[in-house]
Design an enzyme around this catalytic site. Structure first.
Site, PDB file in Angstrom:
ATOM      1  N   ARG A  97      12.200  42.048 -39.710  1.00 60.81           N
ATOM      2  CA  ARG A  97      12.429  40.625 -39.334  1.00 60.81           C
ATOM      3  C   ARG A  97      11.768  39.728 -40.378  1.00 60.81           C
ATOM      4  O   ARG A  97      11.130  40.211 -41.324  1.00 60.81           O
ATOM      5  CB  ARG A  97      11.843  40.363 -37.952  1.00 60.81           C
ATOM      6  CG  ARG A  97      10.328  40.458 -37.948  1.00 60.81           C
ATOM      7  CD  ARG A  97       9.745  40.285 -36.554  1.00 60.81           C
ATOM      8  NE  ARG A  97       8.346  39.887 -36.665  1.00 60.81           N
ATOM      9  CZ  ARG A  97       7.500  39.830 -35.649  1.00 60.81           C
ATOM     10  NH1 ARG A  97       7.898  40.166 -34.434  1.00 60.81           N
ATOM     11  NH2 ARG A  97       6.254  39.422 -35.831  1.00 60.81           N
TER      12      ARG A  97
ATOM     13  N   ALA B 181      -8.962  36.528 -47.114  1.00 61.94           N
ATOM     14  CA  ALA B 181      -9.667  37.506 -47.954  1.00 61.94           C
ATOM     15  C   ALA B 181      -8.734  38.649 -48.329  1.00 61.94           C
ATOM     16  O   ALA B 181      -8.695  39.100 -49.481  1.00 61.94           O
ATOM     17  CB  ALA B 181     -10.892  38.043 -47.214  1.00 61.94           C
TER      18      ALA B 181
ATOM     19  N   TYR C 103      -7.800  37.123 -43.085  1.00 63.36           N
ATOM     20  CA  TYR C 103      -6.438  37.186 -43.645  1.00 63.36           C
ATOM     21  C   TYR C 103      -6.456  36.635 -45.076  1.00 63.36           C
ATOM     22  O   TYR C 103      -5.880  37.238 -45.989  1.00 63.36           O
ATOM     23  CB  TYR C 103      -5.520  36.362 -42.742  1.00 63.36           C
ATOM     24  CG  TYR C 103      -4.096  36.190 -43.216  1.00 63.36           C
ATOM     25  CD1 TYR C 103      -3.157  37.206 -43.040  1.00 63.36           C
ATOM     26  CD2 TYR C 103      -3.665  34.988 -43.789  1.00 63.36           C
ATOM     27  CE1 TYR C 103      -1.831  37.033 -43.450  1.00 63.36           C
ATOM     28  CE2 TYR C 103      -2.353  34.808 -44.196  1.00 63.36           C
ATOM     29  CZ  TYR C 103      -1.438  35.831 -44.022  1.00 63.36           C
ATOM     30  OH  TYR C 103      -0.135  35.653 -44.420  1.00 63.36           O
TER      31      TYR C 103
ATOM     32  N   GLY D 239       7.777  46.243 -43.671  1.00 62.18           N
ATOM     33  CA  GLY D 239       7.754  45.162 -42.673  1.00 62.18           C
ATOM     34  C   GLY D 239       9.044  44.362 -42.693  1.00 62.18           C
ATOM     35  O   GLY D 239       9.043  43.138 -42.525  1.00 62.18           O
ATOM     36  N   ALA D 240      10.157  45.070 -42.883  1.00 58.52           N
ATOM     37  CA  ALA D 240      11.422  44.380 -43.178  1.00 58.52           C
ATOM     38  C   ALA D 240      12.355  44.250 -41.972  1.00 58.52           C
ATOM     39  O   ALA D 240      13.513  43.896 -42.122  1.00 58.52           O
ATOM     40  CB  ALA D 240      12.144  45.100 -44.316  1.00 58.52           C
TER      41      ALA D 240
HETATM   42  N1  LIG Z   1       5.420  33.177 -42.226  1.00 59.63           N
HETATM   43  C1  LIG Z   1       4.504  32.594 -42.961  1.00 59.63           C
HETATM   44  O1  LIG Z   1       4.217  31.402 -42.785  1.00 59.63           O
HETATM   45  C2  LIG Z   1       3.802  33.342 -44.067  1.00 59.63           C
HETATM   46  C3  LIG Z   1       3.028  32.600 -44.963  1.00 59.63           C
HETATM   47  C4  LIG Z   1       2.384  33.259 -45.993  1.00 59.63           C
HETATM   48  C5  LIG Z   1       2.508  34.629 -46.123  1.00 59.63           C
HETATM   49  N2  LIG Z   1       3.260  35.322 -45.229  1.00 59.63           N
HETATM   50  C6  LIG Z   1       3.336  36.775 -45.422  1.00 59.63           C
HETATM   51  O2  LIG Z   1       4.695  37.162 -45.494  1.00 59.63           O
HETATM   52  C7  LIG Z   1       4.846  38.499 -45.018  1.00 59.63           C
HETATM   53  C8  LIG Z   1       5.929  38.538 -43.952  1.00 59.63           C
HETATM   54  O3  LIG Z   1       5.541  37.651 -42.917  1.00 59.63           O
HETATM   55  P1  LIG Z   1       6.534  37.133 -41.782  1.00 59.63           P
HETATM   56  O4  LIG Z   1       6.205  35.706 -41.562  1.00 59.63           O
HETATM   57  O5  LIG Z   1       7.923  37.557 -42.053  1.00 59.63           O
HETATM   58  O6  LIG Z   1       5.885  37.966 -40.568  1.00 59.63           O
HETATM   59  P2  LIG Z   1       6.539  38.574 -39.235  1.00 59.63           P
HETATM   60  O7  LIG Z   1       5.387  38.783 -38.318  1.00 59.63           O
HETATM   61  O8  LIG Z   1       7.661  37.750 -38.792  1.00 59.63           O
HETATM   62  O9  LIG Z   1       7.076  39.987 -39.757  1.00 59.63           O
HETATM   63  C9  LIG Z   1       6.175  40.957 -40.207  1.00 59.63           C
HETATM   64  C10 LIG Z   1       6.808  42.323 -40.059  1.00 59.63           C
HETATM   65  O10 LIG Z   1       5.812  43.272 -40.474  1.00 59.63           O
HETATM   66  C11 LIG Z   1       5.806  44.329 -39.559  1.00 59.63           C
HETATM   67  N3  LIG Z   1       4.498  44.989 -39.540  1.00 59.63           N
HETATM   68  C12 LIG Z   1       3.342  44.555 -38.991  1.00 59.63           C
HETATM   69  N4  LIG Z   1       2.388  45.484 -39.108  1.00 59.63           N
HETATM   70  C13 LIG Z   1       2.951  46.528 -39.772  1.00 59.63           C
HETATM   71  C14 LIG Z   1       2.491  47.798 -40.185  1.00 59.63           C
HETATM   72  N5  LIG Z   1       1.234  48.210 -39.909  1.00 59.63           N
HETATM   73  N6  LIG Z   1       3.340  48.617 -40.855  1.00 59.63           N
HETATM   74  C15 LIG Z   1       4.611  48.229 -41.109  1.00 59.63           C
HETATM   75  N7  LIG Z   1       5.120  47.056 -40.709  1.00 59.63           N
HETATM   76  C16 LIG Z   1       4.299  46.219 -40.053  1.00 59.63           C
HETATM   77  C17 LIG Z   1       6.138  43.710 -38.210  1.00 59.63           C
HETATM   78  O11 LIG Z   1       6.633  44.684 -37.291  1.00 59.63           O
HETATM   79  C18 LIG Z   1       7.184  42.673 -38.614  1.00 59.63           C
HETATM   80  O12 LIG Z   1       8.496  43.191 -38.567  1.00 59.63           O
HETATM   81  C19 LIG Z   1       3.462  38.922 -44.519  1.00 59.63           C
HETATM   82  O13 LIG Z   1       2.797  39.672 -45.506  1.00 59.63           O
HETATM   83  C20 LIG Z   1       2.775  37.597 -44.300  1.00 59.63           C
HETATM   84  O14 LIG Z   1       1.370  37.721 -44.350  1.00 59.63           O
HETATM   85  C21 LIG Z   1       3.908  34.720 -44.207  1.00 59.63           C
END
Ligand SMILES: NC(=O)c1ccc[n+]([C@@H]2O[C@H](COP(=O)([O-])OP(=O)(O)OC[C@H]3O[C@@H](n4cnc5c(N)ncnc54)[C@H](O)[C@@H]3O)[C@@H](O)[C@H]2O)c1
Length: 246
Positions: free
Chosen positions: A17, A148, A146, A14-15
């Site tokens: 962005r 969970a 989420y 998921g890298a």
């Molecule tokens: N942003 C926040 O506030 C926050 C808070 C707590 C935890 N997180 C966690 O941090 C991580 C990154 O979040 P973010 O905010 O950068 O999210 P984001 O939505 O900006 O980026 C997530 C990336 O994951 C990719 N992705 C989604 N489904 C996928 C799949 N099935 N296979 C491969 N890639 C997939 C998307 O294409 C995207 O590029 C996640 O695990 C999220 O749950 C984020």
């Protein structure tokens, strides 16, 4: 317990962005050979090109594809970052929506971890870091499934840490608080309810602000580094103090 003598190799899911892209950029800057993977292969390729990394499309919910791509390589570092949320009061959600959230946030972590472990065990070295969420530790209104899922990967990681300590593999989680990424922008864009939710999340931190993707990446990259050799089965909150609750 040392990293391989050659250049360290990492895969980040998921890298394309957000937090994953910041992790990939920081690892690349530190001289790590990074494979940027994402569901959106074109975006992953753009992100990788900008930081001098390699890329591959990868849907973490497809265990065969995960095994084919990750099982074929040897990695010092796996960062399980891919994730998605799906807001709604629990009574308004459907089993179909639960399954998607669980597939990405839980099964994706299981599949990627299983794919990289045999080579790490053979190398007797590994760093596995999973990006969970404070939601998994303190719960989150409107985000029960989420939360969970994020709690599940903490328990999973502790078990994998126990099973793999003998191989010199450490397994840890980072629990971000609300962080300025496209995920949070989507909450903001969802209208007044989303704005209110975001305000409440920020109020739940002690520092009273959103984190940046780079701040989360700093925590991930510490746990992914050779020097974090005596840290395993932990969850590091990078959340402005949100873990205190209330
Ligand atoms: N942003 C926040 O506030 C926050 C808070 C707590 C935890 N997180 C966690 O941090 C991580 C990154 O979040 P973010 O905010 O950068 O999210 P984001 O939505 O900006 O980026 C997530 C990336 O994951 C990719 N992705 C989604 N489904 C996928 C799949 N099935 N296979 C491969 N890639 C997939 C998307 O294409 C995207 O590029 C996640 O695990 C999220 O749950 C984020």
């Amino acid at each position: 317990m040392t990293a391989s003598a050659t250049r360290r190799r990492a895969v980040v899911t998921g890298a394309a962005r957000g937090i994953g892209a910041a992790v990939a950029a920081r690892l690349a800057k530190d001289g790590v050979d990074v494979l940027v993977t994402d569901l959106d292969g074109a975006a992953a390729a753009r992100t990788a090109a900008a930081i001098g990394a390699r890329s591959a499309p990868l849907d973490v919910t497809d265990p065969d594809a995960v095994q084919e791509l990750l099982g074929a390589g040897t990695y010092d570092i796996l960062v399980n970052n891919a994730g998605c949320d799906d807001f709604g009061w629990f009574t308004e959600t459907t089993p179909q929506r639960w399954r998607h959230v669980l597939a990405v946030n839980v099964e994706g972590v299981l599949a990627c971890t299983r794919a990289v472990l045999p080579a790490m065990q053979q190398a007797r070295y590994g760093r596995i870091v999973t990006v969970t969420s404070e939601a998994g530790r303190i719960g989150s209104k409107g985000n029960a499934v989420y939360a969970a899922a994020k709690a599940a990967v903490i328990g999973f990681g502790k078990s994998i840490a126990r099973e793999n300590a003998r191989y010199g593999i450490t397994v840890n989680c980072v629990a971000p608080g609300p962080t300025e990424t496209p995920m949070v922008q989507a909450i903001r864009d969802s209208g007044p309810h989303g704005e209110r939710m975001l305000t409440a999340m920020i109020a739940g931190t002690q520092l009273g602000r959103l984190g940046t993707a780079e701040e989360i990446a700093a925590g991930v990259c510490f746990l992914a580094s050779p020097e974090a050799s005596y840290v395993t089965a932990e969850t590091l909150g990078v959340s402005g103090g949100m873990g205190l609750g209330g």
